[in-house]
Write a protein that holds these residues in place. Structure first.
Motif: not given
Lengths: 882, 426
Positions: A763-769, A819, B353-357
């Motif tokens: 399971l992933d959560l990403r907010d790269p910025t 998450l 900007q993009t946020l992913w889950l």
């Protein structure tokens, strides 16, 4: 009817209070032992969590030689062979042994006998050097022997309790609770705390003297001069029972000057000083209770004698409620001294006088009797570093964490040709350096005796089978003695036999000259040994049931039977901080013990304070641009650590406090020993651990986070981490100065489970910025790990996710909440744990206060917090006030 | 009797005529309310008075029936002074005399005319598309009826649905429910590529496969096969030509606004009937809305903008000032248990900007697009609990910077804490 569960009566393995513990069955539950004089049924939070530390996680279970598992015979043969080779080529001075106040008296006795009588090296020292050496030296100068005059009942009976350099509320909680009870029962009792820090102990204080670090000797010299000036001396006592008073007084008067001058130099208010002096003058029943704040100093011995001088001058030694009282840090620091476990002692309170050497030699029938003192801890490891010592056997202690200049000690061990380590744990900083690892029994498995801070000998009894191939230390030491050809001298089959020999030696040609005499126990057989109940030495013909107080007859163990005043010129630490530098003080926290090898196994003991920290005053925080909760570098020319900042007015400006506990298995860079200079007291050899010059700077991190795993696969590879165990897993707090996305990818490899089975679901959560990442792994419907990374560390509390490690199957809504890191019902949790005994969190307490609870008693009724060991009461009061 | 109630009390009511009776009309009438100044006549070419076209796919799959998707009754219309004439096809507009001509020869006068003629499936110009039986779109009751009959007549009928947009996916699911052997072909690699990205598409594809629907992407129809009835579709797939056998072919490759009536009357048209922000055509007496209209170059195929237009036009017709602006289109799709909600653009533009889950194994995927802390795009698959909240946040344009850390997981947490009430709307 319920089956009868056997109860084993034993003694706690932590601090020098030496509480009796009743253990149910094989450690299913623990309780304070009602019949034990030290605690009368009470336990502190660490003791109450003992049963949480019995698991075999991280245990050393099998002998190893050069990284290969071997049997005991092979291991002891290897020890003996390398020992012989070293002796043959470099002589006995090239061999050393470093023990611990954790060893039982029997282990200690055998180690000391082996070293000083048969190997022929006096380089047998112990970690008690870091803890008690100054107190011992002070007693010996004053009383002619290493003897604590009083007993714990004196704490109940004193009208004035002076705590000097002791945070008893956290370090000796059971005794602190006795003081609390005494203060409550007799409101006239006054409590004075002398400590640069405002500690939890100050909660009990009628007067806190936050003196300049290291000024204790000056303060007590000032007290002596003031008492003389105002006619508060016990002239009769001084005349009848002491010597050297005039010199001591003259020196004290010259040293302390006027009251105003004294106050200025101690950095105290004159009125506070006077109040303390008046109370001291008015209350003959005075106990001065002192600990590491006095001992761990380059002038520790002098400070001890400055205190004792005041007690001698007022006749307050060995009387009910009136004694100087040093409290030891370790369960068997005193037992170690009884057998001669320090390099400057021989055995049974005998030193290196020729007749003592001869006496012990005859008693042991020793072929290689030493005749000169050996090297004390700091010098001993220096000798390892420069190659004079080439073989060292370290038992049950972690000098790579606890000794000053710990990085140099590490380097020394790295160079040492043979390092033998006996330990119960498989991974400590020191075990990592071992060529030969010997698995030791630990608490619950060991069988023997310990002596606590009031001379009380108690049994530690086993209630568990030794796991794997763990063996008692005395057995391993004796095995080497036999292999060296001394079958008779090391032929014991049971610790009772070792104890009987030790007891016999204590009475051997004693005739009342040596305070330590337990000849009354020399005839104990195994049954008698097993049935031994706590008893305060001496135990001999005159005192067959032990003795509560020493010197109450005014007779001391000096040649003329008089106590000695010691003239003291108080010296402040001679290494004052330079521009931009601060003074680092060190010490314990409430729920941890030493280098955490045991207490670090109990999750609940890491809930109160879970990370290494540095406490500093808001002014210093501003000056050095450090924010509360931020990571900070603390460093000097010797080393550097990274710990979390706690900003508090409990610290004096210019001074820091760092806890001593964190070691390499528990944190990436928090071994504070690396920062402590190897400055020692010239008499006691005890290092100055409370006064290191350091700089503090903010630690720039790009991200913070945490990692929860079922299996510990290794240490995280990042700038900062600290470790806590979880039931069913592990928790790491993390921070890094690298790219958070790269850190995420690297650290996520620590999740995952060894062994077979399908691949985990991720399971992933990403907010790269933003640099915010969360990664969770689930297999077969169970949580197996989670990695959360955030640029500012703004992440959920760890307890909900951590708790899921114990679940065999996640509900759908729980999975959906993973998450988010918070329970699906949105329950915010109880907050950081304040009351460890009943697991009561700060948020719950605040809620009750908000709901109308106005006292700790009310909170105790509502939530039970503070009603067991009581060590959270100061914090409850703070919460009530805030 | 068709009521010509042109007077009421002391003042004659003006006549409002609406051509077309789909969602736009229904929504417009709803927003007009009961106290408007008009006498309304609706001229619809479908045989029933009203049905909810959104429910066409469940209707096709037999999950619902016509009465259930036709909630309006006589009294609802009567209260709004609306007369509906079903089966009434309009063939011309006489703008000068302000009247429309119906196929049956009736002239209907208007004071104001509203064109809500909708759109039709646009069938690609492939050989056989117009001639072979079993080929068509999926837009109307009639389409649904035809497909049902064909499937029921031939159990296990092989159906090829061309175009995996919202409508194509729904058609495929409906046909599969009817027992057809369904292949869904899509020219692009990403299903519903206007609403989904590759990750969401993969989840949808897995879900469709679980339902027994074959999905072929990168697959382009070239030719229809068959003599009178269709027997197959020749497709090109990765440079290879192959034939997919088919008993029926449904095109869901796009829609064409029904603008012919307007164009014939000389109204300005592009792809659709051009309107301004008051939904006014080039003739101030004629308004247009819904799938037939074109506003600032856009035409419409989703529900949200059409409803928004209806609301604006209703206010205009009530004499208020209102101006239409394209809302971020919220698309909802439910494919047998898999919820998909999308709002706004799918991919971040420059400066966004993009946020992913994602929890791929559980079929959950979320993607948010932010610009200066403001929500611009939302894609939710499998977990749409917060879509209403996101829609509010997106439309209000409020700064969500403070919520960024919890925006993907529990954006409503702090709201609930403050008010004590859950803000979420299911």
């Amino acid at each position: 009817m319920a089956a009868h569960i056997p109860v084993t009566e034993t003694t706690c393995p932590y601090c020098g209070v030496g509480c009796g513990v009743a253990v149910q069955g094989a450690g299913e539950a623990v309780a304070g032992l009602e019949s034990h004089p030290a605690n009368r049924g009470r336990l502190c939070v660490k003791g109450a969590a003992l049963h949480d530390t019995l698991d075999l996680r991280h245990r050393l279970l099998y002998p190893e030689v050069d990284g290969a598992r071997v049997g005991w015979d092979t291991a002891l043969d290897a020890v003996t062979r390398r020992l012989r080779d070293t002796l043959a080529r470099y002589g006995p001075d090239s061999v050393a042994c470093y023990g611990s106040g954790q060893l039982l008296t029997e282990d200690y006795y055998v180690a000391n006998k082996l070293m000083k009588g048969f190997i022929g090296s006096a380089h047998m020292d112990t970690n008690s050097r870091l803890c008690m050496a100054s107190a011992v030296a002070g007693y010996k100068r004053a009383f002619g022997g290493d003897s604590v005059p009083g007993c714990y009942e004196d704490l109940d009976q004193a009208d004035l309790l002076v705590l000097a350099g002791s945070n008893a509320a956290w370090t000796h909680p059971v005794l602190y609770q006795r003081m609390v009870a005494a203060r409550k029962a007799r409101p006239d009792v006054r409590v004075v705390v002398i400590d640069p820090r405002r500690t939890a102990t100050c909660d009990l204080a009628d007067l806190h003297l936050p003196l300049r670090p290291g000024a204790d000797g000056l303060l007590f010299n000032g007290l002596l001069a003031w008492l003389a000036r105002h006619g508060h001396l016990d002239r009769d006592y001084i005349r009848e029972h002491t010597g050297g008073f005039q010199d001591a007084l003259a020196r004290a008067e010259a040293d302390s000057g006027s009251l105003a001058d004294l106050a200025r130099r101690c950095d105290l208010r004159q009125a506070d000083l006077e109040r303390f002096f008046h109370w001291f003058a008015e209350r003959p029943r005075t106990v001065t209770f002192y600990s590491q704040g006095i001992n761990q100093s380059a002038t520790g011995t002098d400070k001890c004698n400055a205190i004792i001088n005041c007690h001698l001058a007022t006749g307050r030694v060995g009387k009910p409620g009136a004694s100087p009282f040093s409290i030891t840090g370790q369960p068997n620091a005193m037992g170690g001294r009884e057998v001669g476990g320090l390099a400057n002692q021989l055995a049974a309170h005998m030193d290196f006088a020729a007749d003592d050497v001869d006496r012990v030699k005859r008693f042991w029938n020793a072929p290689n009797m030493v005749s000169e003192p050996g090297l004390k801890a700091v010098d001993l490891f220096q000798a390892v570093a420069d190659g004079r010592i080439r073989f060292i056997w370290i038992l049950s202690t972690n000098p790579l964490v606890s000794l000053p200049e710990a990085d140099r000690v590490r380097e020394a061990l790295r160079r040492c040709p043979t390092v033998v380590v006996s330990d119960c744990m498989g991974d400590t900083d020191t075990v990592r350096m071992a060529d030969i690892k010997l698995p030791a029994c630990t608490w619950g498995e060991k069988n023997g005796t310990v002596t606590n801070s009031e001379r009380c000998i108690s049994r530690q009894r086993p209630f568990l089978e030794a796991p794997g191939e763990a063996r008692p230390d005395w057995w391993a030491l004796a095995g080497v003695g036999r292999r060296l050809g001394y079958a008779e001298a090391f032929g014991w089959r049971h610790p009772a036999q070792v104890f009987a020999e030790h007891a016999a030696l204590s009475g051997f040609e004693n005739d009342g000259r040596r305070a330590f005499d337990i000849s009354g126990l020399a005839a104990l057989d195994q049954a008698g040994y097993d049935a031994l109940t706590p008893v305060r030495w001496p135990v001999n013909r005159h005192w067959p049931r032990g003795r509560r107080r020493l010197f109450d007859d005014g007779r001391f163990h000096t040649d003329d039977g008089r106590a000695r005043f010691v003239p003291i010129t108080a010296a402040l630490p001679d290494d004052p901080p330079g521009a931009g530098e601060l003074i680092m003080n060190t010490g314990r926290i409430r729920d941890q013990w030493h280098t955490m090898t045991r207490t670090g196994k109990a999750r609940r003991l890491l809930q109160h304070i879970g990370e290494p920290f540095v406490a500093l005053h808001p002014r210093d925080a501003r000056r050095h641009r450090i924010e509360d909760g931020q990571l900070a570098h603390v460093e000097n020319r010797l080393g550097a650590i990274i710990v979390r900042a706690r900003i508090t007015t409990d610290q004096r400006p210019g001074e820091l406090f760092v806890p001593m506990h964190w070691s390499s298995p528990f944190s990436a860079r928090a071994r504070l020993g690396a920062l402590v200079p190897a400055i020692t007291d010239p008499l006691s050899g005890q290092p100055e651990s409370k006064f290191a010059r350091v700089r503090v700077t903010p630690c720039a991190v790009r991200w913070q986070g945490f990692l929860i795993t079922r299996v510990r696969h290794g240490d995280p590879d990042c700038l900062y981490w600290s470790y806590s165990p979880l039931p069913g897993g592990h928790l790491f707090e993390l921070a890094g100065d690298d790219d958070p996305d790269r850190a995420r990818r690297r650290l996520a490899t620590l999740i995952g489970e060894a062994g077979q089975g399908e691949a985990p679901q991720w399971l992933d959560l990403r907010d790269p910025t933003a640099g915010h990442f969360r990664r969770v792994a689930v297999r077969d419907g169970r949580l197996i790990g989670a990695l959360f990374i955030h640029p500012a560390g703004a992440l959920p509390e760890r307890d909900w996710l951590g708790g899921l490690l114990q679940r065999d199957r996640l509900e759908d809504d729980e999975r959906r909440a993973l998450l988010g890191g918070e329970a699906p019902d949105g329950g915010a949790g109880d907050g950081p744990v304040v009351c460890t005994c009943f697991q009561v969190g700060e948020r719950a307490i605040r809620a009750r206060i908000h709901a109308g609870d106005r006292s700790v008693e009310a909170l105790g009724r509502s939530l039970r917090c503070g009603t067991n060991c009581g060590s959270c009461l100061p914090e409850l009061k703070q919460l009530l006030q805030s | 009797m068709i009521g010509e109630t042109v007077t009421s009390g002391h003042r004659p009511r003006r006549r409002l005529v609406i051509v077309g009776n789909g969602l736009a009309t229904d929504s417009l009438i709803g927003h007009l309310g009961t106290d408007h100044p008009w006498s309304v006549r609706v001229l619809g070419d479908e045989p029933v008075r009203h049905y909810n076209r959104i429910m066409l796919s469940p209707l096709l799959g037999g999950e619902t029936d016509l009465p259930s998707i036709s909630p309006r009754d006589e009294s609802w219309y009567r209260a709004r002074r609306v007369t509906v004439s079903p089966g009434k096809r309009v063939t011309g507009i006489d703008r000068r005399r302000r009247r429309v001509l119906c196929e049956d020869g009736e002239w209907v006068d208007y004071h104001t005319l509203v064109l809500a003629t909708g759109a039709r499936a646009s069938l690609p110009p492939l050989p056989g598309v117009d001639t072979l039986a079993g080929v068509g779109g999926f837009r109307s009751l009639e389409d649904a009826r035809r497909l049902r009959e064909r499937c029921q007549a031939r159990p296990g009928a092989r159906a090829v649905v061309v175009g995996a947009g919202l409508l194509g996916v729904e058609a495929a699911v409906g046909l599969r429910r009817l027992g057809a052997d369904v292949t869904l072909v899509h020219r692009r690699p990403v299903l519903m590529n206007r609403q989904l990205d590759a990750s969401a598409s993969a989840l949808l594809r897995a879900e469709l496969s679980d339902r027994g629907i074959r999905v072929r992407t990168g697959c382009d129809p070239r030719r229809l096969l068959g003599a009178t009835s269709v027997t197959g579709v020749e497709v090109e797939e990765g440079g290879v030509s192959r034939t997919l056998p088919a008993d029926l072919v449904v095109f869901a490759t796009g829609i064409t606004p029904n603008r012919e009536l307007a164009r014939a009357a000389g109204l300005e048209c592009g792809a659709g009937v051009r309107v301004d922000a008051a939904l006014c055509t080039s003739d101030p007496r004629i308004r247009a809305l819904g799938e037939c209209c074109e506003f600032q170059g856009n035409t419409y195929g989703l529900v949200a903008p059409v409803r928004a237009q209806a609301e604006v036009l209703a206010r205009v017709l009530r004499g208020e000032t209102a101006r239409y602006r394209d809302p971020a289109p919220l698309t909802r799709l439910k494919v047998s248990g898999l919820d998909i909600h999308t709002l706004g653009p799918v991919d971040a533009a420059e400066g966004q900007q993009t946020l992913w889950l994602s929890d791929a194994a559980a079929g959950v995927y979320k993607k948010l697009i932010l610009e200066n802390g403001r929500l611009r795009g939302v894609l939710l698959v499998g977990d749409v609990r917060h879509s209403q909240w996101y829609a509010h946040a997106l439309q209000s344009g409020r700064d969500l910077g403070a919520l960024r850390d919890i925006l993907l997981t529990h954006p409503t947490r702090d709201d609930a804490h403050e008010t004590g009430l859950p803000v979420e709307v299911a």
